[in-house]
Design a protein around this motif. Structure first.
Motif, PDB file in Angstrom:
ATOM      1  N   GLN A 163      -5.229  10.153   1.668  1.00 52.87           N
ATOM      2  CA  GLN A 163      -6.691  10.183   1.609  1.00 52.87           C
ATOM      3  C   GLN A 163      -7.328   8.798   1.585  1.00 52.87           C
ATOM      4  OE1 GLN A 163      -8.708  13.154  -0.913  1.00 52.87           O
ATOM      5  NE2 GLN A 163      -6.661  13.863  -1.436  1.00 52.87           N
ATOM      6  N   ASP A 164      -6.537   7.788   1.251  1.00 47.25           N
ATOM      7  CA  ASP A 164      -7.086   6.426   1.296  1.00 47.25           C
ATOM      8  C   ASP A 164      -6.824   5.774   2.651  1.00 47.25           C
ATOM      9  OD1 ASP A 164      -4.375   6.161   1.120  1.00 47.25           O
ATOM     10  OD2 ASP A 164      -4.399   4.560  -0.383  1.00 47.25           O
ATOM     11  N   ASN A 165      -6.416   6.622   3.607  1.00 54.54           N
ATOM     12  CA  ASN A 165      -6.181   6.159   4.983  1.00 54.54           C
ATOM     13  C   ASN A 165      -5.023   5.175   5.124  1.00 54.54           C
ATOM     14  OD1 ASN A 165      -7.959   7.860   6.176  1.00 54.54           O
ATOM     15  ND2 ASN A 165      -9.654   6.385   6.283  1.00 54.54           N
ATOM     16  N   LYS A 166      -4.091   5.224   4.155  1.00 53.13           N
ATOM     17  CA  LYS A 166      -2.830   4.506   4.317  1.00 53.13           C
ATOM     18  C   LYS A 166      -1.758   5.530   4.667  1.00 53.13           C
ATOM     19  CE  LYS A 166      -1.727   1.269   1.240  1.00 53.13           C
ATOM     20  NZ  LYS A 166      -1.631   0.652  -0.119  1.00 53.13           N
ATOM     21  N   SER A 167      -0.762   5.068   5.409  1.00 56.49           N
ATOM     22  CA  SER A 167       0.269   5.979   5.868  1.00 56.49           C
ATOM     23  C   SER A 167       1.431   6.027   4.878  1.00 56.49           C
ATOM     24  CB  SER A 167       0.786   5.516   7.244  1.00 56.49           C
ATOM     25  OG  SER A 167       1.705   6.460   7.756  1.00 56.49           O
ATOM     26  N   LEU A 168       2.001   7.222   4.737  1.00 58.69           N
ATOM     27  CA  LEU A 168       3.203   7.380   3.920  1.00 58.69           C
ATOM     28  C   LEU A 168       4.364   7.783   4.820  1.00 58.69           C
ATOM     29  CD1 LEU A 168       4.134   7.542   0.809  1.00 58.69           C
ATOM     30  CD2 LEU A 168       4.127  10.014   1.210  1.00 58.69           C
ATOM     31  N   GLN A 169       5.390   6.946   4.863  1.00 56.68           N
ATOM     32  CA  GLN A 169       6.626   7.327   5.542  1.00 56.68           C
ATOM     33  C   GLN A 169       7.290   8.370   4.655  1.00 56.68           C
ATOM     34  OE1 GLN A 169       9.332   4.248   7.265  1.00 56.68           O
ATOM     35  NE2 GLN A 169      10.842   5.118   5.870  1.00 56.68           N
ATOM     36  N   ALA A 170       7.311   9.609   5.128  1.00 56.75           N
ATOM     37  CA  ALA A 170       7.683  10.716   4.245  1.00 56.75           C
ATOM     38  C   ALA A 170       9.109  11.194   4.463  1.00 56.75           C
ATOM     39  CB  ALA A 170       6.694  11.864   4.431  1.00 56.75           C
ATOM     40  N   GLY A 171       9.734  10.753   5.537  1.00 54.75           N
ATOM     41  CA  GLY A 171      11.108  11.156   5.801  1.00 54.75           C
ATOM     42  C   GLY A 171      11.610  10.394   7.004  1.00 54.75           C
ATOM     43  N   THR A 172      12.907  10.059   7.017  1.00 55.43           N
ATOM     44  CA  THR A 172      13.462   9.329   8.155  1.00 55.43           C
ATOM     45  C   THR A 172      14.766   9.977   8.600  1.00 55.43           C
ATOM     46  OG1 THR A 172      14.476   7.802   6.574  1.00 55.43           O
ATOM     47  CG2 THR A 172      12.479   7.047   7.660  1.00 55.43           C
ATOM     48  N   SER A 173      15.049   9.854   9.874  1.00 55.09           N
ATOM     49  CA  SER A 173      16.267  10.406  10.459  1.00 55.09           C
ATOM     50  C   SER A 173      16.824   9.349  11.407  1.00 55.09           C
ATOM     51  CB  SER A 173      15.921  11.700  11.206  1.00 55.09           C
ATOM     52  OG  SER A 173      17.095  12.338  11.669  1.00 55.09           O
ATOM     53  N   HIS A 174      18.078   8.966  11.149  1.00 55.20           N
ATOM     54  CA  HIS A 174      18.658   7.838  11.883  1.00 55.20           C
ATOM     55  C   HIS A 174      19.813   8.251  12.783  1.00 55.20           C
ATOM     56  CE1 HIS A 174      16.537   5.784   8.667  1.00 55.20           C
ATOM     57  NE2 HIS A 174      17.345   6.322   7.773  1.00 55.20           N
ATOM     58  N   ASN A 175      19.772   7.778  14.021  1.00 50.74           N
ATOM     59  CA  ASN A 175      20.966   7.822  14.863  1.00 50.74           C
ATOM     60  C   ASN A 175      21.673   6.490  14.619  1.00 50.74           C
ATOM     61  OD1 ASN A 175      22.919   7.669  16.874  1.00 50.74           O
ATOM     62  ND2 ASN A 175      21.686   8.837  18.333  1.00 50.74           N
ATOM     63  N   LEU A 176      22.832   6.567  13.953  1.00 41.84           N
ATOM     64  CA  LEU A 176      23.524   5.338  13.530  1.00 41.84           C
ATOM     65  C   LEU A 176      24.475   4.807  14.602  1.00 41.84           C
ATOM     66  CD1 LEU A 176      24.420   6.463   9.890  1.00 41.84           C
ATOM     67  CD2 LEU A 176      22.488   5.031  10.579  1.00 41.84           C
ATOM     68  N   GLY A 177      24.535   5.516  15.710  1.00 41.28           N
ATOM     69  CA  GLY A 177      25.455   5.077  16.755  1.00 41.28           C
ATOM     70  C   GLY A 177      26.881   5.059  16.239  1.00 41.28           C
ATOM     71  N   GLN A 178      27.663   4.097  16.715  1.00 43.02           N
ATOM     72  CA  GLN A 178      29.046   3.958  16.249  1.00 43.02           C
ATOM     73  C   GLN A 178      29.189   2.772  15.302  1.00 43.02           C
ATOM     74  OE1 GLN A 178      30.697   3.861  20.325  1.00 43.02           O
ATOM     75  NE2 GLN A 178      31.832   5.731  19.810  1.00 43.02           N
TER      76      GLN A 178
ATOM     77  N   MET B  31      16.955  17.260  12.652  1.00 42.01           N
ATOM     78  CA  MET B  31      16.608  17.081  11.244  1.00 42.01           C
ATOM     79  C   MET B  31      15.207  16.483  11.094  1.00 42.01           C
ATOM     80  SD  MET B  31      19.113  18.717  10.416  1.00 42.01           S
ATOM     81  CE  MET B  31      18.690  18.903   8.682  1.00 42.01           C
ATOM     82  N   LEU B  32      14.793  15.663  12.053  1.00 43.57           N
ATOM     83  CA  LEU B  32      13.404  15.206  12.053  1.00 43.57           C
ATOM     84  C   LEU B  32      12.482  16.424  12.153  1.00 43.57           C
ATOM     85  CD1 LEU B  32      11.693  12.498  12.217  1.00 43.57           C
ATOM     86  CD2 LEU B  32      11.460  13.044  14.656  1.00 43.57           C
ATOM     87  N   GLY B  33      12.879  17.375  12.995  1.00 42.47           N
ATOM     88  CA  GLY B  33      12.105  18.606  13.142  1.00 42.47           C
ATOM     89  C   GLY B  33      12.077  19.431  11.863  1.00 42.47           C
ATOM     90  N   VAL B  34      13.203  19.454  11.146  1.00 48.26           N
ATOM     91  CA  VAL B  34      13.250  20.165   9.856  1.00 48.26           C
ATOM     92  C   VAL B  34      12.262  19.512   8.884  1.00 48.26           C
ATOM     93  CG1 VAL B  34      14.686  20.505   7.798  1.00 48.26           C
ATOM     94  CG2 VAL B  34      15.571  21.133  10.054  1.00 48.26           C
ATOM     95  N   TYR B  35      12.265  18.187   8.850  1.00 47.87           N
ATOM     96  CA  TYR B  35      11.346  17.481   7.947  1.00 47.87           C
ATOM     97  C   TYR B  35       9.886  17.762   8.319  1.00 47.87           C
ATOM     98  CZ  TYR B  35      15.263  14.725   6.092  1.00 47.87           C
ATOM     99  OH  TYR B  35      16.419  14.327   5.485  1.00 47.87           O
ATOM    100  N   ARG B  36       9.625  17.736   9.612  1.00 49.57           N
ATOM    101  CA  ARG B  36       8.257  18.001  10.041  1.00 49.57           C
ATOM    102  C   ARG B  36       7.825  19.402   9.619  1.00 49.57           C
ATOM    103  NH1 ARG B  36       5.678  18.499  16.159  1.00 49.57           N
ATOM    104  NH2 ARG B  36       3.636  19.171  15.373  1.00 49.57           N
ATOM    105  N   ARG B  37       8.716  20.380   9.849  1.00 48.70           N
ATOM    106  CA  ARG B  37       8.361  21.752   9.507  1.00 48.70           C
ATOM    107  C   ARG B  37       8.150  21.888   8.004  1.00 48.70           C
ATOM    108  NH1 ARG B  37      12.578  24.203  11.789  1.00 48.70           N
ATOM    109  NH2 ARG B  37      13.434  25.378  10.045  1.00 48.70           N
TER     110      ARG B  37
END
Lengths: 482, 482
Positions: B219-234, B178-184
């Motif tokens: 463009q202002d050289n700040k980063s945007l966290q645009a999507g996250t994918s979590h392995n929540l374990g158990q 799903m991280l790959g889906v977000y990247r694409r």
């Protein structure tokens, strides 16, 4: 209810049957939050098809989607007197957030007129900005006392259209246009016949000038209000200061309309078409329209029937059908049939060794009747014809059932007997007096569903009120309702 | 900002420019509810395209949509220790409903792990029920202190995927898929280059085993966290008792993943591609891809250019493009250009009398460059090529900008200078010590955005921590972030 046990028959306990049918199809589930439901993938897939069809119709009539806040300042509700009286008792209220008590409590939207028209006041300046035609897909919260999956839940999903117009005539045209859209959707997509008409003042939307509705008779002869369309007049415009410069250079308040349908429609679909085996999806709203079940006894047969089945599902998908292949091993065909029937899949194609040899599939309709072969040579056309036939048959059967449960020109005695007995739509004269309306409700539990539009009225208008015998001012349709 | 006044230049005040660009394009508006926004039709139309593209990708990877309650019993949040610590401070709480105080307050969902895994516990019995792959489109509420349209709002729209798996390996595969889906999606649809990687423990999702993210440089050289994918374990499975019978007949807890993107993406789109005139929509997400502006001076010219323009818009729509004709009278072409540019429409076709005579249209790209004729004979192909070119150019320009603002092998002095100055992505060695991470954040306001995936790492791995000089355990990317 055990997994492979039959449902409670409709005739025995319609309400128990409904819950079991919904659960067996895995449309929804109860949740740990009072009155809220979980819409499971099988149910949500129907909702997605409902959304797509309606959204296309809204866009074709010039509307654009937007999104407004979930929360409404408590003071906003109070700005329209009737509105707050209607909705205040059933709202959920956020009093704390971010670890602090809020200065002003926030209401979770029970409907969005107030928060939307507050924005309209900022966006509308001149008659050139009108009509403004907006729709929103959203979740809604109303604290209901008695809840039923899909039919009445504390939280539900819906769409609410909100528009602004230069004058009453244009607002009325819009109100009726969207009522027409709902009717077309109900009939053409849900295969659910409806009657249309206007609500009495006791049944109208809190804050509206006039409310129109589509009403459908369920199999237990109770009516489901399946969609409403409101001419709001200038009530909200005055409360929220939505003014515009007229073409003549004056200043006037806009005329608003709002209209909505909700996940309740899925309950209507279940109660219109379901049978004692479970739900039946009309093909146009069936997440799976066709299921293919290969039948084998030996490995050789398995390989042959699976090969043909894979070709069939591929061809049907390419032709635009929503088709699934059930090639599960270790499960008998009968068990598969039972499962897909419970999910309401309208058409099943069985493919056995003999069908492979003959170059055909065997088609079984969820609505019954003899199984019939469809030659592989004309597969897509044959499946299309079968699905069209099922869609049409479902509508016809539902209309016939409704008509058989409809009585016209009812007297007081008829009304009492009908509502104590089989239920149904009772057409009769109405004096227009709220006192009569209340007396009927108390005596029979029936309410005026609508004063029907011309198309649905009786050929000879009733002369006197069914209840009090005074002159009738309009024909009314009474029924017990969800 | 007056209607026809230029925007604040990005170089002067990026934050002011952003708000003005969003307002000029009529993507969103402020609302009377603190921190909530109204998503206007122009903004919602982008969101609908985002939804459609992502939803197709989710379904292609086997996920089905469902819907879970908005409200979560307060006690549910508390069942996972890290989770409640992370989210409790920012929840909105319903304490009253239906006119009464509730026995247990309800939290408005800040994310839905708890309420969803409570259902999963009912639905999952055996390894045969796994993997369970569900997604939900929903509204979310987090009581944020400082809000910005799209980027950080009290209520926002998102999708949250929730899945359950038999073991860690399968959950990890899903998390990365799903991280790959977000990247694409970011690269191919938004034309927004991203780096991928894993979060440090201080930056991971509250309750997750590991959090992966896509990060994009604005463009202002700040980063945007645009999507996250979590392995929540158990973690959640244990908190909510989500157990299953294994293939071997034992009993085990499932492994969960969750992943989400939100309306924040629209803010990312604006800040990646916008210029001093306003927003620029990448063609694949542009509600209007092509606007046709006929140019006339006389009535004869008007009739000739309008006729051709109507043919052009019809042909383009039939070819599948989202095209609009701006035939408004009493408005100069320049004023129309300005309006459509502010809305970010990627391609404008001008049609004047001379173009009619020559059998061509004149194409102006929102991204600049010389205007060029497209012959009517090859219209759809010419427009398609122009839009493809714009989509590609936007991606290339954004990637070049990011690369020009990226420094590798940074020292402590570099990091300090960079974050005090131009900003950007700073790649350097990291000792893995939370104390170092905290010290860097305090000194520079930069955080570790990700420990980048192999593809993004520097050819020579840094040997020592950029901050403390001790051995590096991983390369890190620092940036100031939204």
């Amino acid at each position: 209810m055990a997994e492979n046990q039959g449902l409670t028959p409709r005739a025995q306990d319609f309400s128990a049957w409904y819950n079991e049918a919904v659960m067996r199809a895995e449309l929804a589930d109860y949740s740990p939050v009072r009155g809220c439901m979980v819409i499971r993938p099988n149910g949500y897939a129907i909702w997605e098809l409902v959304q797509r069809a309606l959204d296309d119709m809204f866009k074709a009539t010039g509307h654009r989607n937007a999104y407004f806040p979930l929360f409404i300042p408590q003071s906003f509700l109070a700005k329209e007197a009737e509105h707050v009286e209607g909705f205040a008792p059933e709202v959920a209220v956020v009093t704390h957030a971010g670890g602090k008590a809020l200065d002003e409590p926030l209401v979770v939207r029970p409907t969005s007129e107030t928060i939307i028209y507050d924005s309209f006041a900022k966006w509308i300046h001149s008659y050139r900005d009108l009509p403004l035609l907006v729709n929103q897909w959203a979740n809604i919260v109303r604290w209901e006392m008695r809840t039923r999956l899909f039919l009445r839940t504390t939280e539900f999903l819906w769409q609410e259209g909100h528009t602004a117009h230069v004058d009453e005539a244009d607002a009325e045209r819009e109100t009726l246009r969207m009522l027409g859209v709902y009717r077309r959707f109900a009939e053409e997509w849900m295969a659910m016949p409806v009657i249309t008409g206007v609500k009495t003042s006791t049944e109208k939307f809190a804050g509206a000038l006039r409310t129109y509705a589509i009403e459908a008779l369920m199999q237990d002869n109770k009516s489901l209000q399946a969609g409403t369309s409101h001419n709001l007049g200038q009530n909200f415009a005055k409360a929220f200061g939505v003014q515009f410069q007229t073409a003549e250079g004056g200043l006037d308040y806009v005329w608003n309309t709002s209209w909505g349908v909700s996940t309740r429609l899925i309950g209507g679909l279940v109660m219109t078409h379901g049978d004692d085996v479970g739900i039946v999806c009309p093909p146009r709203l069936a997440p799976t329209q066709v299921v293919i079940v290969p039948i084998w006894k030996s490995d050789t047969e398995r390989s042959a029937t699976m090969q043909v089945s894979e070709g069939v599902v591929k061809e049907l998908r390419e032709a635009g059908f929503r088709a699934e292949l059930d090639g599960r091993e270790g499960m008998k065909p009968g068990a598969k049939y039972y499962e897909w029937e419970g999910r309401g899949v309208p058409l099943r194609l069985e493919i056995g060794p003999r069908d492979v040899a003959k170059g055909q599939v065997f088609a079984a309709r969820r609505t019954g009747g003899a199984k019939a072969p469809i030659p592989l040579a004309g597969l897509a056309a044959g499946v299309g014809a079968a699905l069209d036939g099922i869609q049409k048959d479902l509508f016809t059967a539902a209309r016939e059932r409704r008509d058989a449960s409809t009585r016209r020109g009812v007297t007081k005695a008829d009304l009492v007997a009908m509502m104590a007995g089989p239920g149904g739509f009772a057409y009769g004269g109405f004096c227009g007096d709220v006192a009569c309306e209340t007396a009927i409700k108390e005596a029979t539990k029936a309410t005026v569903r609508v004063l029907p539009d011309e198309e649905f009225r009786s050929p000879t208008p009733p002369a006197t009120c069914a209840w009090c015998g005074r002159p009738s001012v309009a024909e009314a349709v009474w029924a017990k309702a969800y």
